[in-house]
Design an enzyme around this catalytic site. Sequence first.
Site, PDB file in Angstrom:
ATOM      1  N   SER A  10       0.800  -1.227   0.000  1.00  0.00           N
ATOM      2  CA  SER A  10       0.000   0.000   0.000  1.00  0.00           C
ATOM      3  C   SER A  10       0.836   1.283   0.000  1.00  0.00           C
ATOM      4  O   SER A  10       0.301   2.376  -0.146  1.00  0.00           O
ATOM      5  CB  SER A  10      -0.933   0.008   1.208  1.00  0.00           C
ATOM      6  OG  SER A  10      -0.178  -0.031   2.405  1.00  0.00           O
ATOM      7  N   CYS A  11       2.142   1.166   0.122  1.00  0.00           N
ATOM      8  CA  CYS A  11       3.043   2.322   0.182  1.00  0.00           C
ATOM      9  C   CYS A  11       3.175   2.987  -1.192  1.00  0.00           C
ATOM     10  O   CYS A  11       3.422   2.315  -2.199  1.00  0.00           O
ATOM     11  CB  CYS A  11       4.408   1.857   0.687  1.00  0.00           C
ATOM     12  SG  CYS A  11       5.718   3.076   0.563  1.00  0.00           S
ATOM     13  N   ASP A  12       3.034   4.310  -1.236  1.00  0.00           N
ATOM     14  CA  ASP A  12       3.144   5.039  -2.507  1.00  0.00           C
ATOM     15  C   ASP A  12       4.523   4.886  -3.141  1.00  0.00           C
ATOM     16  O   ASP A  12       4.640   4.785  -4.362  1.00  0.00           O
ATOM     17  CB  ASP A  12       2.831   6.524  -2.305  1.00  0.00           C
ATOM     18  CG  ASP A  12       1.352   6.772  -2.045  1.00  0.00           C
ATOM     19  OD1 ASP A  12       0.525   5.897  -2.392  1.00  0.00           O
ATOM     20  OD2 ASP A  12       1.009   7.831  -1.487  1.00  0.00           O
ATOM     21  N   LYS A  15       4.621   1.535  -4.773  1.00  0.00           N
ATOM     22  CA  LYS A  15       3.831   1.560  -6.013  1.00  0.00           C
ATOM     23  C   LYS A  15       4.636   2.206  -7.139  1.00  0.00           C
ATOM     24  O   LYS A  15       4.666   1.703  -8.264  1.00  0.00           O
ATOM     25  CB  LYS A  15       2.511   2.311  -5.799  1.00  0.00           C
ATOM     26  CG  LYS A  15       1.531   1.557  -4.932  1.00  0.00           C
ATOM     27  CD  LYS A  15       0.289   2.385  -4.669  1.00  0.00           C
ATOM     28  CE  LYS A  15      -0.648   1.667  -3.711  1.00  0.00           C
ATOM     29  NZ  LYS A  15      -1.787   2.497  -3.328  1.00  0.00           N
TER      30      LYS A  15
END
Length: 118
Positions: A10-12, A15
Amino acid sequence: MELIVYGIKSCDTIKKTLTWLEKKKIPYVFHDYKKEGITETKLKNWTKQIGWEPLVNKKGTTWKNLPEATQKKVTNEKAAIAVMKDATSMIRRPVIEADGKVLTLGFDETVYKDLFDK
């Protein structure tokens, strides 16, 4: 050479990293700390290679939400590893390694181009 990207799905930053690698068609294996955890042995291996300080993300909410007493204890490798093992979200992301060697920490497109654009 098998590339392993360590982080949290879920970490930007993760991603961004995975998108960059996929765009460049660079194969990798993703290791999610949240689902798979991280071993003390792996953390020791990383701290031997790059030190414990760069691995501890003191800017993130996980660090900021730790009790002040716990934060104050993180003054050496042993203490940092103990906290990172339990609070994996405070490990700076991503850690990218190949064959047990840390290639880079964090997302930096310039560094990625130097490492992977060959």
